[in-house]
Design a protein around this motif. Structure first.
Motif, PDB file in Angstrom:
ATOM      1  N   ALA A 157       1.128   8.428   1.864  1.00  0.00           N
ATOM      2  CA  ALA A 157      -0.169   7.945   1.361  1.00  0.00           C
ATOM      3  C   ALA A 157      -1.007   9.109   0.831  1.00  0.00           C
ATOM      4  O   ALA A 157      -1.222  10.091   1.542  1.00  0.00           O
ATOM      5  CB  ALA A 157      -0.913   7.235   2.479  1.00  0.00           C
ATOM      6  N   GLN A 158      -1.434   8.947  -0.387  1.00  0.00           N
ATOM      7  CA  GLN A 158      -2.212  10.005  -1.034  1.00  0.00           C
ATOM      8  C   GLN A 158      -3.456  10.353  -0.206  1.00  0.00           C
ATOM      9  O   GLN A 158      -4.235   9.465   0.149  1.00  0.00           O
ATOM     10  CB  GLN A 158      -2.645   9.508  -2.427  1.00  0.00           C
ATOM     11  CG  GLN A 158      -3.367  10.528  -3.270  1.00  0.00           C
ATOM     12  CD  GLN A 158      -2.401  11.524  -3.919  1.00  0.00           C
ATOM     13  OE1 GLN A 158      -1.196  11.441  -3.728  1.00  0.00           O
ATOM     14  NE2 GLN A 158      -2.933  12.443  -4.683  1.00  0.00           N
ATOM     15  N   ASN A 159      -3.588  11.619   0.144  1.00  0.00           N
ATOM     16  CA  ASN A 159      -4.784  12.118   0.836  1.00  0.00           C
ATOM     17  C   ASN A 159      -5.045  11.522   2.220  1.00  0.00           C
ATOM     18  O   ASN A 159      -6.165  11.604   2.720  1.00  0.00           O
ATOM     19  CB  ASN A 159      -6.041  11.902  -0.022  1.00  0.00           C
ATOM     20  CG  ASN A 159      -6.077  12.832  -1.201  1.00  0.00           C
ATOM     21  OD1 ASN A 159      -5.298  13.783  -1.254  1.00  0.00           O
ATOM     22  ND2 ASN A 159      -6.943  12.565  -2.149  1.00  0.00           N
TER      23      ASN A 159
ATOM     24  N   CYS B 168      -4.818   5.942   5.330  1.00  0.00           N
ATOM     25  CA  CYS B 168      -3.578   5.837   6.113  1.00  0.00           C
ATOM     26  C   CYS B 168      -3.020   4.412   6.059  1.00  0.00           C
ATOM     27  O   CYS B 168      -3.761   3.441   6.157  1.00  0.00           O
ATOM     28  CB  CYS B 168      -3.888   6.229   7.552  1.00  0.00           C
ATOM     29  SG  CYS B 168      -2.517   5.965   8.673  1.00  0.00           S
ATOM     30  N   ILE B 169      -1.708   4.299   5.901  1.00  0.00           N
ATOM     31  CA  ILE B 169      -1.082   2.969   5.856  1.00  0.00           C
ATOM     32  C   ILE B 169      -0.307   2.666   7.151  1.00  0.00           C
ATOM     33  O   ILE B 169       0.493   1.734   7.204  1.00  0.00           O
ATOM     34  CB  ILE B 169      -0.138   2.846   4.634  1.00  0.00           C
ATOM     35  CG1 ILE B 169       0.911   3.955   4.675  1.00  0.00           C
ATOM     36  CG2 ILE B 169      -0.920   2.851   3.336  1.00  0.00           C
ATOM     37  CD1 ILE B 169       2.049   3.769   3.690  1.00  0.00           C
TER      38      ILE B 169
ATOM     39  N   ILE C 207       2.119   7.280  -6.386  1.00  0.00           N
ATOM     40  CA  ILE C 207       1.126   8.322  -6.700  1.00  0.00           C
ATOM     41  C   ILE C 207       1.680   9.674  -6.269  1.00  0.00           C
ATOM     42  O   ILE C 207       1.645  10.640  -6.980  1.00  0.00           O
ATOM     43  CB  ILE C 207      -0.200   8.048  -5.940  1.00  0.00           C
ATOM     44  CG1 ILE C 207      -0.818   6.737  -6.413  1.00  0.00           C
ATOM     45  CG2 ILE C 207      -1.184   9.189  -6.151  1.00  0.00           C
ATOM     46  CD1 ILE C 207      -1.942   6.238  -5.535  1.00  0.00           C
ATOM     47  N   ARG C 208       2.273   9.688  -5.047  1.00  0.00           N
ATOM     48  CA  ARG C 208       2.783  10.930  -4.479  1.00  0.00           C
ATOM     49  C   ARG C 208       3.899  11.512  -5.354  1.00  0.00           C
ATOM     50  O   ARG C 208       3.972  12.714  -5.544  1.00  0.00           O
ATOM     51  CB  ARG C 208       3.278  10.634  -3.062  1.00  0.00           C
ATOM     52  CG  ARG C 208       3.852  11.796  -2.362  1.00  0.00           C
ATOM     53  CD  ARG C 208       2.851  12.862  -2.098  1.00  0.00           C
ATOM     54  NE  ARG C 208       2.338  12.782  -0.758  1.00  0.00           N
ATOM     55  CZ  ARG C 208       1.422  13.588  -0.280  1.00  0.00           C
ATOM     56  NH1 ARG C 208       0.900  14.496  -1.036  1.00  0.00           N
ATOM     57  NH2 ARG C 208       1.002  13.481   0.947  1.00  0.00           N
TER      58      ARG C 208
ATOM     59  N   HIS D  21       0.835  -1.195   0.000  1.00  0.00           N
ATOM     60  CA  HIS D  21       0.000   0.000   0.000  1.00  0.00           C
ATOM     61  C   HIS D  21       0.876   1.255   0.000  1.00  0.00           C
ATOM     62  O   HIS D  21       0.662   2.203  -0.737  1.00  0.00           O
ATOM     63  CB  HIS D  21      -0.883  -0.039   1.253  1.00  0.00           C
ATOM     64  CG  HIS D  21      -2.052   0.895   1.196  1.00  0.00           C
ATOM     65  ND1 HIS D  21      -3.086   0.847   2.079  1.00  0.00           N
ATOM     66  CD2 HIS D  21      -2.338   1.897   0.353  1.00  0.00           C
ATOM     67  CE1 HIS D  21      -3.961   1.787   1.784  1.00  0.00           C
ATOM     68  NE2 HIS D  21      -3.522   2.440   0.729  1.00  0.00           N
ATOM     69  N   GLY D  22       1.930   1.192   0.817  1.00  0.00           N
ATOM     70  CA  GLY D  22       2.852   2.317   0.930  1.00  0.00           C
ATOM     71  C   GLY D  22       3.550   2.594  -0.382  1.00  0.00           C
ATOM     72  O   GLY D  22       3.638   3.725  -0.826  1.00  0.00           O
ATOM     73  N   GLU D  23       4.023   1.520  -1.043  1.00  0.00           N
ATOM     74  CA  GLU D  23       4.733   1.729  -2.306  1.00  0.00           C
ATOM     75  C   GLU D  23       3.819   2.327  -3.362  1.00  0.00           C
ATOM     76  O   GLU D  23       4.192   3.219  -4.107  1.00  0.00           O
ATOM     77  CB  GLU D  23       5.294   0.399  -2.806  1.00  0.00           C
ATOM     78  CG  GLU D  23       6.632   0.078  -2.150  1.00  0.00           C
ATOM     79  CD  GLU D  23       7.021  -1.366  -2.338  1.00  0.00           C
ATOM     80  OE1 GLU D  23       6.577  -1.963  -3.328  1.00  0.00           O
ATOM     81  OE2 GLU D  23       7.759  -1.885  -1.478  1.00  0.00           O
ATOM     82  N   MET D  24       2.561   1.808  -3.408  1.00  0.00           N
ATOM     83  CA  MET D  24       1.611   2.340  -4.400  1.00  0.00           C
ATOM     84  C   MET D  24       1.365   3.823  -4.167  1.00  0.00           C
ATOM     85  O   MET D  24       1.368   4.628  -5.077  1.00  0.00           O
ATOM     86  CB  MET D  24       0.269   1.578  -4.308  1.00  0.00           C
ATOM     87  CG  MET D  24       0.352   0.199  -4.941  1.00  0.00           C
ATOM     88  SD  MET D  24      -1.102  -0.757  -4.557  1.00  0.00           S
ATOM     89  CE  MET D  24      -2.367   0.241  -5.301  1.00  0.00           C
ATOM     90  N   ASN D  25       1.164   4.149  -2.877  1.00  0.00           N
ATOM     91  CA  ASN D  25       0.891   5.551  -2.579  1.00  0.00           C
ATOM     92  C   ASN D  25       2.098   6.432  -2.824  1.00  0.00           C
ATOM     93  O   ASN D  25       1.980   7.586  -3.207  1.00  0.00           O
ATOM     94  CB  ASN D  25       0.426   5.692  -1.132  1.00  0.00           C
ATOM     95  CG  ASN D  25      -1.062   5.467  -1.036  1.00  0.00           C
ATOM     96  OD1 ASN D  25      -1.840   6.159  -1.665  1.00  0.00           O
ATOM     97  ND2 ASN D  25      -1.435   4.446  -0.286  1.00  0.00           N
ATOM     98  N   THR D  26       3.301   5.865  -2.594  1.00  0.00           N
ATOM     99  CA  THR D  26       4.510   6.644  -2.854  1.00  0.00           C
ATOM    100  C   THR D  26       4.599   6.971  -4.338  1.00  0.00           C
ATOM    101  O   THR D  26       4.965   8.067  -4.733  1.00  0.00           O
ATOM    102  CB  THR D  26       5.753   5.863  -2.412  1.00  0.00           C
ATOM    103  OG1 THR D  26       5.564   5.468  -1.062  1.00  0.00           O
ATOM    104  CG2 THR D  26       7.002   6.707  -2.494  1.00  0.00           C
TER     105      THR D  26
END
Ligand code: SF4
Ligand code: SF4
Length: 364
Positions: free
Chosen positions: A289-291, A250-251, A19-20, A12-17
């Motif tokens: 994490a995005q948003n 949140c992750i 995106i960020r 989850h963290g990597e995906m959001n990173t």
């Protein structure tokens, strides 16, 4: 989110990173620009004020620079006294009115945007931040005091604030007026300048200790000793805009809490109510994490869940805009109503300024 496995958190963290990364956070760059612009503004005011004082010290010889009323921003006690005078009489005081307008502007900022004054505008806050970052570079890390020491020291700024509020709170209108009309009240700004110009050994040692403490402990002065920050923090409890966390997005990486210079447990709370939050947005910038984390107004009940509070989030440009609106709005209002300048005849300054060091506090 607390039930995620380590693998899920990491994915989850990597995906959001990812995106960020496509939308880099600009909050800290923008905040740093605002901070240093404000330092430059204060430097400019300081130089002009120094030139104005020098003119009178030379007995009216040489270059005359008009007195910059904005220097009264360094007179928070006069600001508080004048504000009380205004509340009791409805009249704008004629001596150091700019101190009151600036004091009210900073209170309004805290009422709307948490303690943003401290992290976005206050030059002492900017210097404190520079010092702890420098300390972290030199010593490899900053110190975190044990909880009991941290809590007891944090109480000191409230004690100092209580002292000032008590002294000023018990003064009558007549007492306020007569204090401001004393030689000390008239040239309180010159006394402040002279304190820094003619610093004695004791003051130098205290300042050196504060500098060292600020390099070791994040925001030492602001966190433990500044009564002005304490007042702004108490007012900021009423602020509708807060750091809010979306538990769904949140992750649970804890980066926000580790980054927070105020040491707040951002990763465990849904919103940050604390009087220590300075709206610096460091936590938002650190969040991968995005948003998941935003500086936002309270959720709208009727809104769809996904848009609940992020549609009401304030970005760094919006924060800058609101701060500028309040700051320049009050200055322009004071100027337009002819209440910005302290109008004391030049002859009075000519008499007092060269002898400022002999002028003592009326209570002494
Ligand atoms: S909670 Fe966020 S905005 Fe508030 S002080 Fe900590 S890092 Fe800054
Ligand atoms: S809100 Fe805090 S704990 Fe949650 S993802 Fe962002 S940085 Fe990590």
């Amino acid at each position: 989110m607390g039930t995620q496995t380590e693998g899920e958190v990491s994915l989850h963290g990597e995906m959001n990173t990812l995106i960020r990364r496509s939308k880099p956070d600009r909050s800290q760059r923008i905040r740093n620009v605002v901070q240093w612009l404000f330092v430059a503004l204060n430097g400019w005011l300081g130089v002009r004020f120094f030139l104005w004082v020098s003119y009178f010290e030379r007995g009216g010889e040489g270059l005359y620079v008009p007195r910059p009323a904005g220097a009264e921003g360094w007179l928070p006690i006069a600001g508080l006294m004048n504000f009380k005078y205004f509340l009791l009489t409805g009249l704008v005081p004629s001596i150091h009115p700019a101190a009151m307008f600036l004091f009210v502007a900073f209170l309004l900022m805290s009422l709307i945007l948490k303690k943003a004054f401290c992290a976005w505008l206050c030059p002492v806050g900017t210097l404190s931040e520079l010092l702890w970052k420098l300390g972290r570079k030199i010593f490899g890390r900053n110190l975190h005091l044990p909880r009991w020491a941290d809590l007891s020291l944090r109480g000191m700024k409230y004690l100092l604030l209580t002292f000032f509020v008590f002294v000023i709170g018990t003064m009558s209108v007549e007492a306020l007026q007569s204090f401001m009309s004393t030689p000390y009240g008239l040239i309180a700004d010159v006394k402040m300048l002279n304190f820094f110009r003619d610093m004695g050994d004791t003051a130098m040692i205290v300042i050196a200790l504060l500098v060292l403490s600020s390099m070791l402990v994040q925001n030492f002065w602001c966190r433990y000793l500044c009564p002005y920050g304490a007042l702004m923090g108490l007012v900021s409890l009423l602020s509708p805009v807060k750091i809010r966390r979306d538990a769904e997005a949140c992750i649970d990486c804890g980066k926000c809490a580790r980054a927070c210079p105020a040491g707040l447990p951002v990763d465990r709370l849904m919103q940050i109510r604390s009087a220590e939050c300075s709206a610096c947005m460091v936590c938002v910038a650190a969040c991968p994490a995005q948003n998941a984390l935003q500086f936002s107004l309270p959720p709208r009940r009727a809104a769809a869940p996904a848009q609940r509070w992020f549609s009401r989030a304030l970005g760094p440009l919006a924060v800058t805009g609101i701060l500028a609106y309040i700051f320049f709005g009050l200055i322009l209002f004071a100027r337009a109503t002819n209440h910005w300048q302290t109008n004391i005849p030049r002859a009075v300054y000519m008499n007092l300024v060269p002898h400022a060091n002999e002028v003592t506090h009326p209570g002494m």
